[in-house]
Write an enzyme that holds these catalytic residues in place. Sequence first.
Site, PDB file in Angstrom:
ATOM      1  CG  HIS A   1      -1.965   1.047   1.225  1.00  0.00           C
ATOM      2  ND1 HIS A   1      -3.205   0.854   1.783  1.00  0.00           N
ATOM      3  CD2 HIS A   1      -1.978   2.307   0.731  1.00  0.00           C
ATOM      4  CE1 HIS A   1      -3.937   1.952   1.644  1.00  0.00           C
ATOM      5  NE2 HIS A   1      -3.194   2.851   1.005  1.00  0.00           N
TER       6      HIS A   1
ATOM      7  CD  GLU B   1      -4.467  -3.005   0.650  1.00  0.00           C
ATOM      8  OE1 GLU B   1      -5.069  -4.041   0.976  1.00  0.00           O
ATOM      9  OE2 GLU B   1      -4.014  -2.181   1.483  1.00  0.00           O
TER      10      GLU B   1
ATOM     11  CG  HIS C   1      -7.934  -2.161   8.890  1.00  0.00           C
ATOM     12  ND1 HIS C   1      -7.124  -1.337   8.140  1.00  0.00           N
ATOM     13  CD2 HIS C   1      -7.929  -1.644  10.123  1.00  0.00           C
ATOM     14  CE1 HIS C   1      -6.665  -0.344   8.886  1.00  0.00           C
ATOM     15  NE2 HIS C   1      -7.130  -0.508  10.106  1.00  0.00           N
TER      16      HIS C   1
END
Length: 238
Positions: free
Chosen positions: A43, A70, A190
Site C-alpha cells: 500500500h 492498494e 484490517h
Amino acid sequence: MTKLSVNINKIATLRNARGGNYPNVVQAAKDIQDFGAHGITIHPRPDERHIRYQDAYDLKNVVFTEYNIEGNPIKKFIDLVLDIRPTQVTLVPDSVDAITSNAGWDTVRHLDFLKEVIQQFKLKNIRVSIFVDPVEEMIKGAAQTGADRIELYTEDFAHQYSLGNEQAINAYATCARLAHELNLGVNAGHDLSLKNIEFFKQNVPHLAEVSIGHALITEAIYQGLPTVIEQYLSKLNS
C-alpha cells in the site's frame, strides 16, 4: 479455499527507520511466498513512509503468486498501477495524512468517479477490488462500479470481537452474501489476526482472500514468519 495475501508495509517501515536496505523488502516477499502465502500486498502512500513507489516496481518481477497494490486512486497511483499491471488493485479512500486506512468508500456518492477509474484498470486486465464498510447500500453501489470484488473493512469486527461481541460478525456475513449474489468476489482486511481469523472465516461465506499485515508481522516477531504463515493457512482452511 480462502487465500492469504501478506501486506509487507511494516517490513518497509522497519527498513526505512534506519535507512539502507535491511530488511530487504524484495527478499521478504520472496520468502513469504516460499513460506506458503498466496499473495503479496503493498500500500504505497504519497509520502512513501513505508512502501516506496520504487518498491512496487522492484516487486513486479519477484511476486509469482498474486500481486495486490492498494491505494487511493490519485493520478500518481493510477499511473503506477497501469504501468505495473498487478494481479489486483484495491481502491482505498484514505487521505494523504491517514496513519492507516480508516473507512470504506461511499460507493453511491463516488459512483461516477469509481466507474471512470475502474474502467482504466479493466482495460489493462487488472482485477479491481473496492474497500468498503459492511453496509448493504455500499455493496450495492460497488456492484454498479464495474469492480470485480469488494474488500470488507474489518476493523470494527476485530474491535468488537476482542470485547466478546461475536454478533459483530453478522453485518459482514450479510454483506458477503449480498456481494456474492451481485457477482462480486469477497476479500477482507484490517486488524485481522491469529486471534480472530478463524472465527471470521467460519462465519463469513464466499471469502476469497484476506490481506493481513500489521498483526501478522507483529506476531512473527515472537514466532517467526514461517510459523505464523502456517498458522494463518491452517485457520483459513479449518
